[in-house]
Design a protein around this motif. Sequence first.
Motif, PDB file in Angstrom:
ATOM      1  N   GLN A   1      29.759  36.984  53.444  1.00  0.00           N
ATOM      2  CA  GLN A   1      29.651  38.156  53.323  1.00  0.00           C
ATOM      3  C   GLN A   1      29.953  38.615  55.031  1.00  0.00           C
ATOM      4  OE1 GLN A   1      24.771  37.934  54.544  1.00  0.00           O
ATOM      5  NE2 GLN A   1      25.213  40.145  53.112  1.00  0.00           N
ATOM      6  N   THR A   2      30.120  39.336  55.042  1.00  0.00           N
ATOM      7  CA  THR A   2      31.418  40.035  56.494  1.00  0.00           C
ATOM      8  C   THR A   2      30.340  40.761  57.065  1.00  0.00           C
ATOM      9  OG1 THR A   2      33.347  39.565  55.137  1.00  0.00           O
ATOM     10  CG2 THR A   2      32.729  41.442  56.906  1.00  0.00           C
ATOM     11  N   ALA A   3      30.281  40.534  58.008  1.00  0.00           N
ATOM     12  CA  ALA A   3      28.797  41.136  59.459  1.00  0.00           C
ATOM     13  C   ALA A   3      30.213  41.937  59.985  1.00  0.00           C
ATOM     14  CB  ALA A   3      28.366  40.367  60.089  1.00  0.00           C
ATOM     15  N   SER A   4      30.465  43.329  59.977  1.00  0.00           N
ATOM     16  CA  SER A   4      31.176  44.560  61.126  1.00  0.00           C
ATOM     17  C   SER A   4      29.987  45.274  61.258  1.00  0.00           C
ATOM     18  CB  SER A   4      31.215  45.450  59.909  1.00  0.00           C
ATOM     19  OG  SER A   4      32.262  45.190  59.572  1.00  0.00           O
ATOM     20  N   VAL A   5      30.215  44.976  63.532  1.00  0.00           N
ATOM     21  CA  VAL A   5      29.201  45.488  64.549  1.00  0.00           C
ATOM     22  C   VAL A   5      30.078  46.867  65.084  1.00  0.00           C
ATOM     23  CG1 VAL A   5      27.775  44.692  66.948  1.00  0.00           C
ATOM     24  CG2 VAL A   5      27.919  43.225  64.505  1.00  0.00           C
TER      25      VAL A   5
ATOM     26  N   ASP B   1      30.823  43.817  77.645  1.00  0.00           N
ATOM     27  CA  ASP B   1      31.620  43.184  76.658  1.00  0.00           C
ATOM     28  C   ASP B   1      30.152  43.065  74.944  1.00  0.00           C
ATOM     29  OD1 ASP B   1      33.864  43.771  77.439  1.00  0.00           O
ATOM     30  OD2 ASP B   1      33.881  41.535  79.178  1.00  0.00           O
ATOM     31  N   LEU B   2      31.529  42.079  74.180  1.00  0.00           N
ATOM     32  CA  LEU B   2      30.669  42.163  72.927  1.00  0.00           C
ATOM     33  C   LEU B   2      31.275  40.828  72.194  1.00  0.00           C
ATOM     34  CD1 LEU B   2      28.648  42.284  70.131  1.00  0.00           C
ATOM     35  CD2 LEU B   2      30.630  43.947  68.999  1.00  0.00           C
TER      36      LEU B   2
ATOM     37  N   SER C   1      29.135  28.384  70.962  1.00  0.00           N
ATOM     38  CA  SER C   1      30.679  29.183  70.968  1.00  0.00           C
ATOM     39  C   SER C   1      30.883  30.529  69.742  1.00  0.00           C
ATOM     40  CB  SER C   1      31.793  27.486  69.684  1.00  0.00           C
ATOM     41  OG  SER C   1      31.330  26.481  70.303  1.00  0.00           O
ATOM     42  N   THR C   2      32.364  30.859  71.214  1.00  0.00           N
ATOM     43  CA  THR C   2      32.461  32.341  70.906  1.00  0.00           C
ATOM     44  C   THR C   2      33.789  31.924  69.487  1.00  0.00           C
ATOM     45  OG1 THR C   2      32.548  33.030  72.341  1.00  0.00           O
ATOM     46  CG2 THR C   2      33.550  34.574  71.342  1.00  0.00           C
ATOM     47  N   LEU C   3      33.391  33.525  68.593  1.00  0.00           N
ATOM     48  CA  LEU C   3      34.321  33.132  67.430  1.00  0.00           C
ATOM     49  C   LEU C   3      34.829  34.489  67.206  1.00  0.00           C
ATOM     50  CD1 LEU C   3      31.818  32.094  64.502  1.00  0.00           C
ATOM     51  CD2 LEU C   3      32.996  30.557  65.688  1.00  0.00           C
ATOM     52  N   GLU C   4      34.348  35.888  67.892  1.00  0.00           N
ATOM     53  CA  GLU C   4      34.630  37.008  67.547  1.00  0.00           C
ATOM     54  C   GLU C   4      34.525  37.627  68.805  1.00  0.00           C
ATOM     55  OE1 GLU C   4      37.184  38.132  65.928  1.00  0.00           O
ATOM     56  OE2 GLU C   4      37.038  36.639  64.353  1.00  0.00           O
ATOM     57  N   ARG C   5      35.403  38.573  70.073  1.00  0.00           N
ATOM     58  CA  ARG C   5      34.990  39.027  70.889  1.00  0.00           C
ATOM     59  C   ARG C   5      35.580  40.367  71.327  1.00  0.00           C
ATOM     60  NH1 ARG C   5      37.680  36.415  75.960  1.00  0.00           N
ATOM     61  NH2 ARG C   5      39.928  36.258  75.729  1.00  0.00           N
ATOM     62  N   SER C   6      34.779  41.755  71.563  1.00  0.00           N
ATOM     63  CA  SER C   6      35.483  42.554  71.801  1.00  0.00           C
ATOM     64  C   SER C   6      35.371  43.259  73.443  1.00  0.00           C
ATOM     65  CB  SER C   6      35.084  43.687  70.971  1.00  0.00           C
ATOM     66  OG  SER C   6      35.482  45.204  71.319  1.00  0.00           O
TER      67      SER C   6
ATOM     68  N   TYR D   1      24.580  34.693  66.699  1.00  0.00           N
ATOM     69  CA  TYR D   1      24.082  36.089  67.741  1.00  0.00           C
ATOM     70  C   TYR D   1      24.762  37.163  67.675  1.00  0.00           C
ATOM     71  CZ  TYR D   1      21.083  31.603  67.858  1.00  0.00           C
ATOM     72  OH  TYR D   1      19.952  30.884  67.206  1.00  0.00           O
ATOM     73  N   LEU D   2      24.778  37.788  68.313  1.00  0.00           N
ATOM     74  CA  LEU D   2      25.265  39.004  68.589  1.00  0.00           C
ATOM     75  C   LEU D   2      25.068  38.941  70.423  1.00  0.00           C
ATOM     76  CD1 LEU D   2      24.773  42.599  66.991  1.00  0.00           C
ATOM     77  CD2 LEU D   2      26.975  40.647  66.826  1.00  0.00           C
ATOM     78  N   GLU D   3      26.448  38.932  71.302  1.00  0.00           N
ATOM     79  CA  GLU D   3      25.571  38.599  72.480  1.00  0.00           C
ATOM     80  C   GLU D   3      26.479  40.132  73.614  1.00  0.00           C
ATOM     81  OE1 GLU D   3      26.929  36.476  76.592  1.00  0.00           O
ATOM     82  OE2 GLU D   3      27.601  35.740  74.653  1.00  0.00           O
ATOM     83  N   LEU D   4      25.877  40.512  73.869  1.00  0.00           N
ATOM     84  CA  LEU D   4      26.104  42.070  74.962  1.00  0.00           C
ATOM     85  C   LEU D   4      26.393  41.572  75.863  1.00  0.00           C
ATOM     86  CD1 LEU D   4      26.704  44.452  73.562  1.00  0.00           C
ATOM     87  CD2 LEU D   4      25.730  42.947  72.450  1.00  0.00           C
ATOM     88  N   GLU D   5      27.158  41.701  76.923  1.00  0.00           N
ATOM     89  CA  GLU D   5      27.854  41.194  78.364  1.00  0.00           C
ATOM     90  C   GLU D   5      27.302  41.969  79.042  1.00  0.00           C
ATOM     91  OE1 GLU D   5      30.030  38.081  80.713  1.00  0.00           O
ATOM     92  OE2 GLU D   5      29.156  37.262  78.942  1.00  0.00           O
TER      93      GLU D   5
END
Length: 475
Positions: free
Chosen positions: A401-405, A416-417, A425-430, A454-458
């Motif tokens: 599966q692919t998640a798109s946020v 930041d996302l 651990s961070t796998l992807e970030r924006s 986990y989605l993290e909004l910071e």
Amino acid sequence: MSSRLSLGSTATAVALLSVTLTLTAQEPAHASANRIRLGNASDTSRTSWNGPAFTMNGAGAVIPASMSRAVNDITGGTGTMDVVVLAGSAPTSGSATPECDTVMTLTGVNSCTTWTLTAAGDGNNSQVNTDVRNAEFVYFAGGDQCRYAAWKGTALEASVESVVAKGGGSGGGSAGHHINSPIVYDACNGSVTSAEALANPYDRYISFTTGMFEWANYGAVVNDSHFVTRDRMGRTMAFLARSVKDGLAPGGAAWGVGVEEGGGSLYLDRNGMATQYGKDAYVVLADHQPEQAVDRKPLTYSGFKIWRLTPGSTFDFKNRPTCGYYLRSVNNGVADANLYTGTPQTNCGSQGGGTLAETEPNDTRDAANDATTLASPGTVTGSMKSTTDRDYFKVSLNSGQTASVNCAVPSAYDADLYWLDSTGSTLERSVNNGAGSDESVSFTRTAAGTGTYYLELEAYAGSGTASYSCSVSKS
């Protein structure tokens, strides 16, 4: 035949003219508060009432059918009640009390008093406030809602609220309809058309007043009037996109209520159930951040949900429906065709998994809000309440599966996302720079089985109560 004034009569005339000019100069050009009462000179005396009840009309006139229902519901069908009409200007022709003329024909009305108030300070007029507090229904006439918005914070605002609190009611038509919503398009800078609003949702003619009247079961609503005749669906869409983008609507969703003129009236009872009278009304929902809503750029928004209310139909504002709408979008300032008609959706499960609003505290992975059961596509919303705020949402992915946020971030702050694995651990970030900069990530699970993420909004810079909105889809 001509005549002349003698020297003595001329002097007398000059003296009279001087007195007249002096008196005229000392009198105001017009009275700021004018009162006309019809019916019984004494108010009804009673300890309890059965409202609240509200009438939301597409034009300025009182609609007898919905007003009669309000009277009957408030009185419980026994006795009589008093009504006050508030107007920001006097009629330019005809009766000086057109609303009260209609009200006084209805069974169960003891009196109707019209107050014409032309100055913001009139909101603190003691006699006005006494009349309002002694009434059981307050009707705001048509005219200019900016004048009504100027009464925010005055004694009059509290007096109207006291009428509703004791089981009375409130309502109005046209401008009076506008002022009865919690998010008021106040038109203080001028009136905007649909074309102007869609071309620029931050047009200078678009301004709002909030924090005035917030009636039970009617939260996050923007009222609009003369709806179909003046083609106002487009501007209501812009108002809603602005309300979501700017954080004016709690929970990241804004609702529009547009009522047609010519007899249209939305009646709202004490339980939050609305019934439509006379002509159509429309309930419009914006439940995600706009794809584009910035100054001097045209609006882009996908999937406004629209319910068309024909006369006799109902809408539950307390338990708002999640189906029965049709969908319309705006792309680069151009709205879809057939905005006022559409085939209602009957299988709404395919439209996505709804919205999960954050619940604090969710500042760590252990306290993350659980979004694992949110169907795809779904939405998570929240806000950066401080400059150190972090919001976590727990999600899951199956192998392959692919998640798109995609996160729409309001202009109040820069957030930041991050996409984290189960250990943090961070796998992807924006991390796009600038307040209001949107963020997006995607991730594909290649490992076998199901994984937790986990989605993290910071918060990076700034803070505020305006909501971000992140669409989460899995494919």
